[in-house]
Every structure is written in structure tokens, then in C-alpha cells.
Design a protein around this motif. Structure first.
Motif, PDB file in Angstrom:
ATOM      1  N   GLY A 145      -1.408  -2.395 -40.992  1.00  0.00           N
ATOM      2  CA  GLY A 145      -2.033  -2.589 -39.402  1.00  0.00           C
ATOM      3  C   GLY A 145      -1.195  -3.220 -38.851  1.00  0.00           C
ATOM      4  O   GLY A 145      -0.205  -3.930 -39.031  1.00  0.00           O
ATOM      5  N   ALA A 146      -1.277  -2.841 -37.338  1.00  0.00           N
ATOM      6  CA  ALA A 146      -0.174  -3.334 -36.514  1.00  0.00           C
ATOM      7  C   ALA A 146      -0.291  -4.977 -36.341  1.00  0.00           C
ATOM      8  O   ALA A 146       0.648  -5.594 -36.010  1.00  0.00           O
ATOM      9  CB  ALA A 146      -0.390  -2.756 -35.039  1.00  0.00           C
ATOM     10  N   ASP A 147      -1.573  -5.437 -36.790  1.00  0.00           N
ATOM     11  CA  ASP A 147      -1.890  -7.026 -36.997  1.00  0.00           C
ATOM     12  C   ASP A 147      -1.330  -7.608 -37.955  1.00  0.00           C
ATOM     13  O   ASP A 147      -1.317  -8.630 -38.437  1.00  0.00           O
ATOM     14  CB  ASP A 147      -2.925  -7.180 -36.731  1.00  0.00           C
ATOM     15  CG  ASP A 147      -4.139  -6.644 -37.264  1.00  0.00           C
ATOM     16  OD1 ASP A 147      -5.379  -7.104 -37.517  1.00  0.00           O
ATOM     17  OD2 ASP A 147      -3.694  -5.917 -38.530  1.00  0.00           O
ATOM     18  N   GLY A 148      -0.716  -6.665 -39.105  1.00  0.00           N
ATOM     19  CA  GLY A 148      -0.136  -7.308 -40.172  1.00  0.00           C
ATOM     20  C   GLY A 148      -1.142  -7.193 -41.513  1.00  0.00           C
ATOM     21  O   GLY A 148      -0.964  -7.685 -42.569  1.00  0.00           O
ATOM     22  N   SER A 152      -8.363  -4.619 -46.782  1.00  0.00           N
ATOM     23  CA  SER A 152      -8.967  -5.329 -45.641  1.00  0.00           C
ATOM     24  C   SER A 152      -8.770  -6.484 -45.911  1.00  0.00           C
ATOM     25  O   SER A 152      -9.718  -7.493 -45.634  1.00  0.00           O
ATOM     26  CB  SER A 152     -10.397  -4.753 -45.867  1.00  0.00           C
ATOM     27  OG  SER A 152     -10.823  -3.473 -45.499  1.00  0.00           O
ATOM     28  N   LEU A 153      -7.348  -7.005 -45.998  1.00  0.00           N
ATOM     29  CA  LEU A 153      -7.012  -8.208 -46.055  1.00  0.00           C
ATOM     30  C   LEU A 153      -6.496  -8.764 -44.749  1.00  0.00           C
ATOM     31  O   LEU A 153      -5.189  -8.320 -44.326  1.00  0.00           O
ATOM     32  CB  LEU A 153      -5.947  -8.870 -47.010  1.00  0.00           C
ATOM     33  CG  LEU A 153      -6.274  -8.377 -48.511  1.00  0.00           C
ATOM     34  CD1 LEU A 153      -5.210  -8.351 -49.345  1.00  0.00           C
ATOM     35  CD2 LEU A 153      -7.527  -9.247 -48.877  1.00  0.00           C
ATOM     36  N   PHE A 154      -7.260  -9.437 -43.663  1.00  0.00           N
ATOM     37  CA  PHE A 154      -6.738  -9.523 -42.386  1.00  0.00           C
ATOM     38  C   PHE A 154      -6.124 -11.148 -42.169  1.00  0.00           C
ATOM     39  O   PHE A 154      -6.699 -11.910 -43.151  1.00  0.00           O
ATOM     40  CB  PHE A 154      -7.916  -9.551 -41.585  1.00  0.00           C
ATOM     41  CG  PHE A 154      -8.438  -8.058 -41.486  1.00  0.00           C
ATOM     42  CD1 PHE A 154      -9.612  -7.507 -42.262  1.00  0.00           C
ATOM     43  CD2 PHE A 154      -7.891  -7.006 -40.491  1.00  0.00           C
ATOM     44  CE1 PHE A 154     -10.024  -6.191 -42.269  1.00  0.00           C
ATOM     45  CE2 PHE A 154      -8.373  -5.675 -40.410  1.00  0.00           C
ATOM     46  CZ  PHE A 154      -9.253  -5.316 -41.502  1.00  0.00           C
ATOM     47  N   PRO A 155      -5.249 -11.129 -41.078  1.00  0.00           N
ATOM     48  CA  PRO A 155      -4.679 -12.378 -41.014  1.00  0.00           C
ATOM     49  C   PRO A 155      -5.727 -13.563 -40.806  1.00  0.00           C
ATOM     50  O   PRO A 155      -6.768 -13.617 -40.242  1.00  0.00           O
ATOM     51  CB  PRO A 155      -3.934 -12.246 -39.551  1.00  0.00           C
ATOM     52  CG  PRO A 155      -3.710 -10.847 -39.581  1.00  0.00           C
ATOM     53  CD  PRO A 155      -4.800 -10.179 -40.327  1.00  0.00           C
ATOM     54  N   GLY A 156      -5.439 -14.741 -41.661  1.00  0.00           N
ATOM     55  CA  GLY A 156      -6.152 -16.020 -41.509  1.00  0.00           C
ATOM     56  C   GLY A 156      -7.604 -15.801 -42.309  1.00  0.00           C
ATOM     57  O   GLY A 156      -8.392 -16.788 -42.205  1.00  0.00           O
ATOM     58  N   PRO A 223      -0.871 -10.786 -43.895  1.00  0.00           N
ATOM     59  CA  PRO A 223      -1.349 -10.440 -45.322  1.00  0.00           C
ATOM     60  C   PRO A 223      -0.305  -9.484 -45.857  1.00  0.00           C
ATOM     61  O   PRO A 223       0.239  -9.494 -46.982  1.00  0.00           O
ATOM     62  CB  PRO A 223      -2.587  -9.981 -45.058  1.00  0.00           C
ATOM     63  CG  PRO A 223      -3.184 -10.685 -43.883  1.00  0.00           C
ATOM     64  CD  PRO A 223      -2.110 -10.741 -43.097  1.00  0.00           C
ATOM     65  N   ALA A 224       0.081  -8.355 -45.153  1.00  0.00           N
ATOM     66  CA  ALA A 224       0.867  -7.372 -45.637  1.00  0.00           C
ATOM     67  C   ALA A 224       2.281  -7.893 -46.308  1.00  0.00           C
ATOM     68  O   ALA A 224       2.709  -7.512 -47.518  1.00  0.00           O
ATOM     69  CB  ALA A 224       1.165  -6.215 -44.540  1.00  0.00           C
TER      70      ALA A 224
END
Ligand code: 6PG
Length: 243
Positions: A145-148, A152-156, A223-224
Motif C-alpha cells: 500500500g502507498a501507506d506502507g 492487512s497489516l496497517f501502520p500502528g 509494516p511492509a
């Protein structure tokens, strides 16, 4: 293990390169141990890869009978919903190839809650890989994802600290249409023998560059960047716009 970057001119070239790699790896592993286990990625990037695997010549080379398909993550929507990762892979590939139905292990999202779906998926993983073994996929496909985020492991998200469960229910950030999701956790993703990131498009360039060129900084934020197979290979398939 330092990531190996495989750059291609376009998404089409990237998809062909990744498809060739995947089929070669599947053939090698089936010859060696008799089966090949994959966790498929969701999102839009892998669609072309799936389509290429479902047509000649690769369709005839892939050992479908001995290949077993799971998902790295799923949106908690019915399997026929346009946002379903299962639907994407099924329509683009699995419905067009001679893979036995019993080799396909979707995240069951038809009833109940995302939490129940995660519990059921974890039980399916334990049954398949052995309840006392940490699942070790031969190959995991992941998008960026552009947000890293990845899978479905999202930042924070606290799920990034999950060390015991194999799968977890998460809530995606506000900007995502489908909030309720199920994801494999980092211990499972990082126990894979081989991880292929597919990163294409201008909107992924900033994040791809940070992750590949500033890994320590990225590790803390994205996360990535935490996908580092403990005893496996990590490949980034990128197109010219993304890296
Ligand atoms: C999902 C995916 C997710 C995806 C990235 C990239 O369920 O959305 O697993 O991690 O790979 O968001 O998505 P695109 O390929 O559509 O850019």
C-alpha cells in the motif's frame, strides 16, 4: 536476508516475470517434496499475474493438482463481493485451471464476524500445516500500500505485535472502503520460504524507495518493511514507475 529487486519496464513485464518465477519455483518444490503452498495477495496489482498463470504456456506447466492456495488477507465481505480477494483470484485464475476445489483455502467470510473468520482460518492453517508447526508457506505473494501496509497489516496497528496467533481480525483505517478484514500475522509471513512483493505504479515509488533504501527507518514505520523472512528469500518485483 537482503531483498532481491527484480525491476521490469511495466506492470505487464513485472507480471510475466513474477509468473515465470512462481511456476519455476512450484515445479522445483513439487518435484522435491510433492506439494507447493502459496498465500495469495489481494488488491489489484496481482490480477495480471493471476491471468497469466491461467493461460498457456504457464497454465500447462503449473502443477495445479499439487498446489495449495491460501490468502495473505481478506476483506470481510461475501466471496462474491467486488472487494473480495478470493473473488479476484478465483475469477482471474482459480476458476480457469485444473486445481482441485479442496486445494483452495479461502478465509471464510460468509457469516459471523471477522474475529470468528480469523479463528476459523487459523484452525484451517493448523489443520493443514500441523497444529504444532508454524505454517511455512513455500511462497507468499504480497502487495504494497502507498501507506506502507501489506496484507492487512496497517501502520500502528497492535496486530503488528501479535506473536502467537496465525491470523487476526483487524480494522482498516478510515480511508479504506472495507474496514473489517482478516490477515495473516507477521510470524506466519516471516516464516515463509519465499516472499514476492509486487509493487507497480507511480503511487508506490516513495514507499518502495524508503523500504528498499532506508530499511531501518522503514522498519519502525511501515509494516511492509517488517517482512523479513527468518529463513527464506525476499524478492521485490517492481515496475519502472515504482522503483
Ligand atoms: C488488500 C491487499 C493489500 C494490497 C495493497 C496494494 O487486501 O488490499 O492484500 O495489502 O496488496 O493494498 O493494493 P493494490 O495492488 O490494489 O495497489
Amino acid at each position: 536476508m537482503k531483498p532481491q529487486v527484480i525491476g521490469s519496464e511495466s506492470l505487464e513485464a513485472l507480471s510475466n516475470a513474477a509468473a515465470d518465477f512462481l511456476v519455476r519455483r512450484a515445479m522445483e518444490i513439487v518435484r522435491a517434496v510433492g506439494r507447493f503452498t502459496l498465500a495469495l495477495s489481494g488488491g489489484s496489482t496481482p490480477q495480471r499475474l493471476y491471468e497469466i498463470l491461467a493461460r498457456k504456456p504457464l497454465k500447462d506447466r503449473m502443477p495445479w493438482q499439487e498446489s495449495f492456495f491460501f490468502w495473505g488477507d481478506e476483506r470481510f465481505v461475501p466471496a462474491d463481493h467486488p472487494e473480495s480477494n478470493f473473488r479476484l483470484a478465483y475469477r482471474a485464475m482459480l476458476s480457469k485451471v485444473p486445481v482441485p476445489e479442496s486445494n483452495i483455502h479461502p478465509v471464510g467470510t460468509g457469516t459471523g464476524s471477522a474475529h470468528e473468520a480469523a479463528e476459523n482460518y487459523e484452525r484451517d492453517l493448523q489443520k493443514f500445516f500441523g497444529v504444532n508447526n508454524k505454517p511455512r508457506f513455500d511462497l507468499v505473494l504480497l502487495g504494497l500500500g502507498a501507506d506502507g501496509h501489506t496484507a492487512s497489516l496497517f501502520p500502528g496497528d497492535p496486530v503488528l505485535n501479535e506473536r502467537r496467533h496465525l491470523a487476526a481480525a483487524v480494522r482498516a483505517p478510515a480511508q479504506y472502503a472495507v474496514k473489517d478484514r482478516v490477515t495473516l500475522t507477521l510470524p506466519v509471513l516471516n516464516s515463509a520460504a519465499c516472499v514476492l512483493f509486487l509493487a507497480a505504479g507511480r503511487e508506490k515509488k516513495k514507499m518502495t524507495d524508503i523500504i528498499l533504501n532506508q530499511p531501518q527507518k522503514a522498519f519502525r514505520l511501515y509494516p511492509a518493511a517488517r517482512i523479513r523472512p527468518e529463513d527464506g528469500e525476499l524478492f521485490w518485483f517492481t515496475d519502472r514507475e515504482a522503483h
